[in-house]
Enzyme design. Structure first.
Site, PDB file in Angstrom:
ATOM      1  N   LYS A 192      38.851  36.016  43.285  1.00 33.35           N
ATOM      2  CA  LYS A 192      39.654  36.218  42.079  1.00 33.35           C
ATOM      3  C   LYS A 192      41.147  36.269  42.376  1.00 33.35           C
ATOM      4  O   LYS A 192      41.956  36.111  41.462  1.00 33.35           O
ATOM      5  CB  LYS A 192      39.196  37.489  41.345  1.00 33.35           C
TER       6      LYS A 192
ATOM      7  N   GLY B 127      32.628  35.770  46.565  1.00 29.96           N
ATOM      8  CA  GLY B 127      32.467  36.678  45.443  1.00 29.96           C
ATOM      9  C   GLY B 127      33.806  36.977  44.785  1.00 29.96           C
ATOM     10  O   GLY B 127      34.687  36.115  44.713  1.00 29.96           O
ATOM     11  N   SER B 128      33.982  38.203  44.357  1.00 33.09           N
ATOM     12  CA  SER B 128      35.177  38.551  43.584  1.00 33.09           C
ATOM     13  C   SER B 128      36.468  38.549  44.390  1.00 33.09           C
ATOM     14  O   SER B 128      37.546  38.598  43.799  1.00 33.09           O
ATOM     15  CB  SER B 128      34.989  39.915  42.921  1.00 33.09           C
ATOM     16  N   SER B 129      36.390  38.476  45.729  1.00 30.05           N
ATOM     17  CA  SER B 129      37.638  38.346  46.485  1.00 30.05           C
ATOM     18  C   SER B 129      38.329  37.026  46.150  1.00 30.05           C
ATOM     19  O   SER B 129      39.549  36.898  46.286  1.00 30.05           O
ATOM     20  CB  SER B 129      37.373  38.453  47.994  1.00 30.05           C
TER      21      SER B 129
END
Length: 371
Positions: free
Chosen positions: A106, A102-104
Protein backbone atom coordinates in the site's frame (compact mmCIF):
# COMPACT_ATOMS: atom_id res chain seq x y z
CA UNK A 1 45.46 -8.36 -8.10
CA UNK A 2 46.09 -10.80 -10.97
CA UNK A 3 49.41 -9.21 -12.07
CA UNK A 4 50.74 -9.20 -8.50
CA UNK A 5 49.90 -12.88 -8.11
CA UNK A 6 51.60 -13.77 -11.41
CA UNK A 7 54.79 -11.96 -10.38
CA UNK A 8 54.85 -13.73 -7.02
CA UNK A 9 54.33 -17.07 -8.73
CA UNK A 10 57.19 -16.37 -11.17
CA UNK A 11 59.45 -15.41 -8.27
CA UNK A 12 58.53 -18.56 -6.35
CA UNK A 13 56.92 -16.58 -3.52
CA UNK A 14 53.91 -17.73 -1.55
CA UNK A 15 50.66 -16.44 -2.99
CA UNK A 16 48.02 -15.00 -0.70
CA UNK A 17 44.48 -14.18 -1.63
CA UNK A 18 42.80 -10.86 -1.17
CA UNK A 19 39.50 -10.26 0.59
CA UNK A 20 36.43 -8.11 0.96
CA UNK A 21 34.99 -6.14 3.83
CA UNK A 22 31.20 -6.18 3.95
CA UNK A 23 28.80 -3.35 4.73
CA UNK A 24 27.13 -5.58 7.35
CA UNK A 25 27.06 -4.15 10.87
CA UNK A 26 27.61 -7.13 13.22
CA UNK A 27 25.52 -5.67 16.05
CA UNK A 28 22.52 -4.98 13.83
CA UNK A 29 22.89 -8.37 12.13
CA UNK A 30 23.05 -10.18 15.50
CA UNK A 31 20.07 -8.26 16.89
CA UNK A 32 17.99 -9.10 13.83
CA UNK A 33 18.99 -12.77 14.01
CA UNK A 34 18.16 -13.05 17.71
CA UNK A 35 14.82 -11.28 17.31
CA UNK A 36 13.81 -13.45 14.37
CA UNK A 37 14.88 -16.57 16.24
CA UNK A 38 13.88 -19.90 14.73
CA UNK A 39 10.85 -18.56 12.88
CA UNK A 40 10.96 -18.86 9.09
CA UNK A 41 11.45 -15.49 7.47
CA UNK A 42 13.91 -12.69 6.85
CA UNK A 43 15.00 -9.31 8.14
CA UNK A 44 16.87 -6.65 6.16
CA UNK A 45 18.25 -3.24 7.13
CA UNK A 46 19.94 -0.73 4.83
CA UNK A 47 21.31 2.79 5.00
CA UNK A 48 18.60 4.51 2.96
CA UNK A 49 20.95 7.26 1.77
CA UNK A 50 23.92 5.16 0.59
CA UNK A 51 22.24 1.77 0.05
CA UNK A 52 24.74 -0.06 2.32
CA UNK A 53 23.20 -3.33 3.54
CA UNK A 54 23.59 -3.29 7.33
CA UNK A 55 21.81 -6.57 8.07
CA UNK A 56 20.44 -9.43 5.97
CA UNK A 57 19.16 -12.35 8.02
CA UNK A 58 17.41 -15.42 6.66
CA UNK A 59 15.94 -18.36 8.57
CA UNK A 60 16.13 -21.30 8.73
CA UNK A 61 19.90 -21.40 8.32
CA UNK A 62 22.38 -24.20 7.70
CA UNK A 63 25.97 -24.97 8.70
CA UNK A 64 28.22 -24.73 5.62
CA UNK A 65 30.99 -26.62 7.46
CA UNK A 66 28.95 -29.79 6.96
CA UNK A 67 29.45 -29.37 3.20
CA UNK A 68 33.21 -28.87 3.50
CA UNK A 69 34.10 -31.71 5.86
CA UNK A 70 34.16 -35.45 5.43
CA UNK A 71 34.24 -37.28 2.14
CA UNK A 72 32.86 -36.06 -1.18
CA UNK A 73 30.09 -38.63 -0.85
CA UNK A 74 29.14 -37.35 2.61
CA UNK A 75 29.13 -33.74 1.40
CA UNK A 76 26.89 -34.59 -1.54
CA UNK A 77 24.51 -36.48 0.75
CA UNK A 78 24.33 -33.44 3.07
CA UNK A 79 23.72 -31.12 0.11
CA UNK A 80 20.97 -33.35 -1.23
CA UNK A 81 19.28 -33.34 2.17
CA UNK A 82 19.44 -29.54 2.44
CA UNK A 83 18.03 -29.09 -1.06
CA UNK A 84 15.12 -31.45 -0.39
CA UNK A 85 14.27 -29.99 3.04
CA UNK A 86 10.75 -28.46 2.78
CA UNK A 87 11.86 -25.64 5.13
CA UNK A 88 14.26 -24.49 2.34
CA UNK A 89 17.31 -23.66 4.48
CA UNK A 90 19.37 -23.05 1.30
CA UNK A 91 17.08 -20.20 0.21
CA UNK A 92 18.36 -16.73 1.05
CA UNK A 93 14.97 -15.31 1.93
CA UNK A 94 16.37 -11.80 2.53
CA UNK A 95 17.57 -11.34 -1.06
CA UNK A 96 16.04 -14.24 -2.99
CA UNK A 97 12.74 -14.74 -1.18
CA UNK A 98 9.65 -14.23 -3.32
CA UNK A 99 6.78 -13.10 -1.11
CA UNK A 100 3.36 -11.56 -1.58
CA UNK A 101 3.83 -8.14 0.09
CA UNK A 102 0.26 -7.84 1.31
CA UNK A 103 -0.57 -4.45 2.77
CA UNK A 104 3.06 -3.30 2.78
CA UNK A 105 2.45 -2.75 -0.96
CA UNK A 106 0.00 0.00 0.00
CA UNK A 107 3.03 2.29 0.19
CA UNK A 108 3.20 1.98 -3.61
CA UNK A 109 -0.57 2.22 -4.12
CA UNK A 110 -0.70 5.30 -1.91
CA UNK A 111 2.24 6.80 -3.82
CA UNK A 112 0.38 6.32 -7.11
CA UNK A 113 -2.78 7.94 -5.71
CA UNK A 114 -0.83 10.93 -4.40
CA UNK A 115 1.26 11.27 -7.57
CA UNK A 116 -1.87 11.14 -9.77
CA UNK A 117 -3.65 13.61 -7.52
CA UNK A 118 -6.72 11.40 -7.02
CA UNK A 119 -6.26 11.38 -3.23
CA UNK A 120 -4.63 13.62 -0.63
CA UNK A 121 -3.80 12.56 2.94
CA UNK A 122 -6.69 14.67 4.33
CA UNK A 123 -9.35 13.41 1.90
CA UNK A 124 -12.16 11.35 3.34
CA UNK A 125 -12.39 7.91 1.74
CA UNK A 126 -15.15 5.33 1.66
CA UNK A 127 -14.11 2.39 3.82
CA UNK A 128 -16.92 -0.14 4.21
CA UNK A 129 -16.29 -3.50 5.85
CA UNK A 130 -16.20 -5.13 2.39
CA UNK A 131 -16.50 -4.25 -1.30
CA UNK A 132 -17.47 -6.51 -4.23
CA UNK A 133 -14.95 -7.61 -6.82
CA UNK A 134 -16.37 -6.79 -10.28
CA UNK A 135 -17.40 -9.76 -12.37
CA UNK A 136 -17.38 -12.22 -9.48
CA UNK A 137 -19.22 -13.16 -6.32
CA UNK A 138 -16.12 -12.55 -4.21
CA UNK A 139 -15.53 -9.55 -1.97
CA UNK A 140 -12.52 -7.81 -0.44
CA UNK A 141 -12.83 -7.27 3.29
CA UNK A 142 -10.88 -5.36 5.88
CA UNK A 143 -8.70 -7.55 8.06
CA UNK A 144 -10.95 -9.88 10.08
CA UNK A 145 -13.95 -8.00 8.60
CA UNK A 146 -13.46 -5.05 10.92
CA UNK A 147 -14.69 -1.49 10.61
CA UNK A 148 -12.28 1.13 9.34
CA UNK A 149 -12.72 4.06 11.68
CA UNK A 150 -16.19 5.54 11.17
CA UNK A 151 -16.46 4.16 7.64
CA UNK A 152 -15.29 7.49 6.15
CA UNK A 153 -11.80 8.04 7.57
CA UNK A 154 -9.14 10.24 6.05
CA UNK A 155 -6.86 8.62 3.50
CA UNK A 156 -3.99 8.91 5.98
CA UNK A 157 -5.97 7.19 8.73
CA UNK A 158 -7.05 4.39 6.36
CA UNK A 159 -3.37 3.87 5.55
CA UNK A 160 -2.42 3.83 9.25
CA UNK A 161 -5.11 1.26 10.04
CA UNK A 162 -4.25 -0.71 6.86
CA UNK A 163 -7.84 -0.85 5.67
CA UNK A 164 -8.26 -2.96 2.54
CA UNK A 165 -11.47 -1.64 1.07
CA UNK A 166 -10.41 1.96 0.37
CA UNK A 167 -7.17 0.77 -1.22
CA UNK A 168 -8.97 -1.74 -3.41
CA UNK A 169 -11.20 1.11 -4.56
CA UNK A 170 -8.15 3.30 -5.18
CA UNK A 171 -6.74 0.55 -7.40
CA UNK A 172 -10.01 0.65 -9.33
CA UNK A 173 -9.83 4.44 -9.66
CA UNK A 174 -6.17 4.46 -10.69
CA UNK A 175 -6.54 1.81 -13.35
CA UNK A 176 -3.98 -0.74 -14.43
CA UNK A 177 -1.50 1.47 -16.29
CA UNK A 178 -1.00 4.01 -13.50
CA UNK A 179 -0.52 1.37 -10.80
CA UNK A 180 1.76 -0.77 -12.95
CA UNK A 181 3.87 2.29 -13.81
CA UNK A 182 4.24 3.24 -10.15
CA UNK A 183 5.26 -0.30 -9.21
CA UNK A 184 7.84 -0.35 -12.00
CA UNK A 185 9.14 3.06 -10.94
CA UNK A 186 9.86 1.41 -7.56
CA UNK A 187 11.85 -1.39 -9.22
CA UNK A 188 9.22 -4.03 -10.00
CA UNK A 189 9.50 -5.89 -13.35
CA UNK A 190 13.13 -4.80 -13.89
CA UNK A 191 14.77 -5.43 -17.26
CA UNK A 192 17.81 -6.99 -15.58
CA UNK A 193 18.61 -8.67 -12.27
CA UNK A 194 19.79 -6.40 -9.46
CA UNK A 195 23.17 -7.61 -8.15
CA UNK A 196 24.55 -6.41 -4.80
CA UNK A 197 26.76 -8.33 -6.02
CA UNK A 198 24.66 -11.36 -4.99
CA UNK A 199 21.62 -11.57 -7.28
CA UNK A 200 18.34 -10.25 -5.88
CA UNK A 201 15.02 -11.88 -6.75
CA UNK A 202 13.11 -9.79 -9.29
CA UNK A 203 9.97 -8.13 -7.92
CA UNK A 204 6.86 -8.75 -9.98
CA UNK A 205 3.67 -6.84 -10.76
CA UNK A 206 1.29 -8.17 -13.46
CA UNK A 207 2.71 -7.18 -16.85
CA UNK A 208 -0.65 -7.31 -18.63
CA UNK A 209 -3.98 -5.98 -17.41
CA UNK A 210 -5.40 -8.79 -15.25
CA UNK A 211 -8.91 -7.35 -15.14
CA UNK A 212 -10.48 -5.12 -12.53
CA UNK A 213 -11.05 -7.76 -9.84
CA UNK A 214 -7.40 -8.89 -9.94
CA UNK A 215 -6.18 -5.29 -10.15
CA UNK A 216 -8.05 -4.45 -6.95
CA UNK A 217 -6.38 -7.45 -5.29
CA UNK A 218 -3.01 -6.30 -6.64
CA UNK A 219 -3.54 -2.86 -5.10
CA UNK A 220 -3.43 -4.48 -1.65
CA UNK A 221 -0.37 -6.59 -2.49
CA UNK A 222 -2.17 -9.82 -3.30
CA UNK A 223 -3.01 -11.71 -6.54
CA UNK A 224 0.33 -12.25 -8.38
CA UNK A 225 2.35 -9.41 -6.81
CA UNK A 226 5.67 -10.72 -5.46
CA UNK A 227 8.76 -9.09 -3.99
CA UNK A 228 11.79 -9.60 -1.72
CA UNK A 229 12.44 -8.12 1.72
CA UNK A 230 15.46 -6.23 0.34
CA UNK A 231 13.34 -4.54 -2.32
CA UNK A 232 10.70 -3.51 0.22
CA UNK A 233 13.42 -1.98 2.39
CA UNK A 234 14.46 0.17 -0.60
CA UNK A 235 10.81 1.17 -1.16
CA UNK A 236 10.52 2.42 2.42
CA UNK A 237 13.92 4.05 2.09
CA UNK A 238 12.77 6.05 -0.93
CA UNK A 239 10.03 7.61 1.20
CA UNK A 240 12.53 8.64 3.88
CA UNK A 241 15.10 9.79 1.30
CA UNK A 242 12.88 12.47 -0.27
CA UNK A 243 11.86 10.23 -3.16
CA UNK A 244 15.27 8.86 -4.16
CA UNK A 245 15.60 5.07 -4.00
CA UNK A 246 19.13 3.97 -3.11
CA UNK A 247 20.71 1.00 -4.87
CA UNK A 248 21.69 -1.56 -2.20
CA UNK A 249 25.26 -2.89 -2.03
CA UNK A 250 27.06 -5.39 0.19
CA UNK A 251 30.81 -4.86 -0.36
CA UNK A 252 32.30 -1.88 1.46
CA UNK A 253 35.89 -2.42 0.31
CA UNK A 254 38.22 -4.80 -1.49
CA UNK A 255 41.43 -5.83 0.26
CA UNK A 256 44.79 -6.84 -1.13
CA UNK A 257 46.85 -9.83 0.11
CA UNK A 258 48.43 -7.53 2.69
CA UNK A 259 45.01 -6.67 4.13
CA UNK A 260 45.13 -3.09 2.89
CA UNK A 261 42.26 -1.53 0.95
CA UNK A 262 42.65 -1.50 -2.81
CA UNK A 263 39.20 -0.05 -3.46
CA UNK A 264 36.30 1.16 -1.32
CA UNK A 265 32.65 1.88 -1.99
CA UNK A 266 30.73 4.58 -0.18
CA UNK A 267 27.47 4.37 -2.13
CA UNK A 268 25.62 1.97 -4.37
CA UNK A 269 24.17 4.79 -6.45
CA UNK A 270 20.44 4.99 -7.07
CA UNK A 271 17.73 2.76 -8.46
CA UNK A 272 15.73 5.81 -9.47
CA UNK A 273 13.41 8.51 -8.23
CA UNK A 274 9.97 6.87 -8.07
CA UNK A 275 8.19 9.76 -6.32
CA UNK A 276 8.51 13.51 -5.95
CA UNK A 277 9.77 15.20 -2.79
CA UNK A 278 6.24 16.38 -2.07
CA UNK A 279 4.75 12.90 -2.32
CA UNK A 280 7.63 11.46 -0.27
CA UNK A 281 6.88 13.97 2.49
CA UNK A 282 3.17 13.09 2.44
CA UNK A 283 3.93 9.37 2.62
CA UNK A 284 6.46 10.03 5.36
CA UNK A 285 3.77 11.61 7.53
CA UNK A 286 1.35 8.77 6.76
CA UNK A 287 3.95 6.20 7.81
CA UNK A 288 4.66 8.11 11.01
CA UNK A 289 0.94 8.03 11.80
CA UNK A 290 0.96 4.25 11.26
CA UNK A 291 3.47 3.93 14.11
CA UNK A 292 1.88 6.46 16.47
CA UNK A 293 -1.81 5.66 15.92
CA UNK A 294 -2.14 2.63 13.67
CA UNK A 295 -1.07 -0.96 13.13
CA UNK A 296 2.66 -0.21 13.55
CA UNK A 297 2.68 0.58 17.29
CA UNK A 298 4.50 -2.65 18.22
CA UNK A 299 7.63 -1.47 16.40
CA UNK A 300 7.71 1.99 17.97
CA UNK A 301 11.02 3.09 19.52
CA UNK A 302 10.77 6.02 21.91
CA UNK A 303 12.74 9.11 20.96
CA UNK A 304 13.20 8.12 17.31
CA UNK A 305 11.29 9.58 14.38
CA UNK A 306 10.21 6.58 12.38
CA UNK A 307 7.53 5.44 9.97
CA UNK A 308 6.24 2.04 8.97
CA UNK A 309 3.69 0.01 7.06
CA UNK A 310 2.46 -3.37 8.20
CA UNK A 311 1.24 -6.19 6.01
CA UNK A 312 -0.51 -9.52 6.46
CA UNK A 313 -0.30 -11.35 3.13
CA UNK A 314 -2.66 -14.25 2.60
CA UNK A 315 -0.98 -17.28 1.05
CA UNK A 316 -2.01 -20.88 0.38
CA UNK A 317 -3.54 -23.20 2.95
CA UNK A 318 -4.95 -20.40 5.11
CA UNK A 319 -1.52 -19.16 6.16
CA UNK A 320 -0.23 -15.61 6.13
CA UNK A 321 3.15 -13.88 5.91
CA UNK A 322 3.59 -11.02 8.36
CA UNK A 323 5.39 -7.85 7.17
CA UNK A 324 6.76 -4.77 8.91
CA UNK A 325 8.42 -2.30 6.53
CA UNK A 326 9.69 1.17 7.36
CA UNK A 327 12.45 3.64 8.16
CA UNK A 328 13.99 5.32 11.21
CA UNK A 329 16.08 8.47 11.38
CA UNK A 330 19.12 7.54 13.48
CA UNK A 331 22.33 9.59 13.58
CA UNK A 332 25.00 7.89 11.40
CA UNK A 333 22.47 5.30 10.23
CA UNK A 334 19.53 6.63 8.19
CA UNK A 335 17.80 3.26 8.47
CA UNK A 336 15.28 1.50 6.23
CA UNK A 337 14.16 -2.03 7.01
CA UNK A 338 11.85 -4.86 6.06
CA UNK A 339 10.87 -7.88 8.15
CA UNK A 340 8.76 -10.83 7.04
CA UNK A 341 7.76 -13.80 9.18
CA UNK A 342 6.15 -16.78 7.50
CA UNK A 343 3.12 -18.51 8.93
CA UNK A 344 3.87 -22.01 10.23
CA UNK A 345 2.15 -24.80 12.16
CA UNK A 346 2.76 -23.00 15.46
CA UNK A 347 1.30 -19.71 14.23
CA UNK A 348 -0.26 -20.17 10.78
CA UNK A 349 -1.67 -16.66 10.45
CA UNK A 350 0.69 -14.11 12.02
CA UNK A 351 -0.06 -10.38 11.72
CA UNK A 352 2.57 -7.88 10.65
CA UNK A 353 2.30 -5.44 13.54
CA UNK A 354 2.52 -7.66 16.63
CA UNK A 355 4.75 -10.37 15.10
CA UNK A 356 7.21 -8.55 12.83
CA UNK A 357 7.08 -5.14 14.55
CA UNK A 358 9.15 -6.20 17.59
CA UNK A 359 11.85 -7.58 15.25
CA UNK A 360 12.07 -4.22 13.50
CA UNK A 361 12.21 -2.55 16.91
CA UNK A 362 15.23 -4.67 17.88
CA UNK A 363 16.95 -3.66 14.63
CA UNK A 364 16.37 0.04 15.31
CA UNK A 365 17.59 -0.24 18.89
CA UNK A 366 20.76 -2.01 17.77
CA UNK A 367 21.42 0.73 15.20
CA UNK A 368 21.02 3.34 17.95
CA UNK A 369 23.46 1.54 20.26
CA UNK A 370 26.09 0.38 17.79
CA UNK A 371 29.81 0.87 18.54
Amino acid sequence: QALSQMLKHAAGENQKGGGVRLTINPQIQEAAAQALGNRKGAAVAINYQTGAILAAVTTPRFDPNLLASGSEEESQKTLKGLNSDPAKPMLDRALRGEFAPGSSFKIITAAAALQQGIRSPEDQVDAPVSVPLPGSNARISNIESTNCGNGSPTFSYAFALSCNTPFATIGQDLGYEALEQQAEDFGFNPKSVLNVPLPVQKSYFPTTDPGMASLMMSAIGQYEVRTSPLMMATVAGAVANQGTQARPFLVASELGPDGKETRNYRSGGTLGRPISKEVAQQLREMMIQTVTEGTGKAGCVSGVEMGAKTGTAEIASGKTDAWYVGWADIPEYPLAFAVVVEGDSANPAPHGGPVSGPIAKAIIQAAMNHD
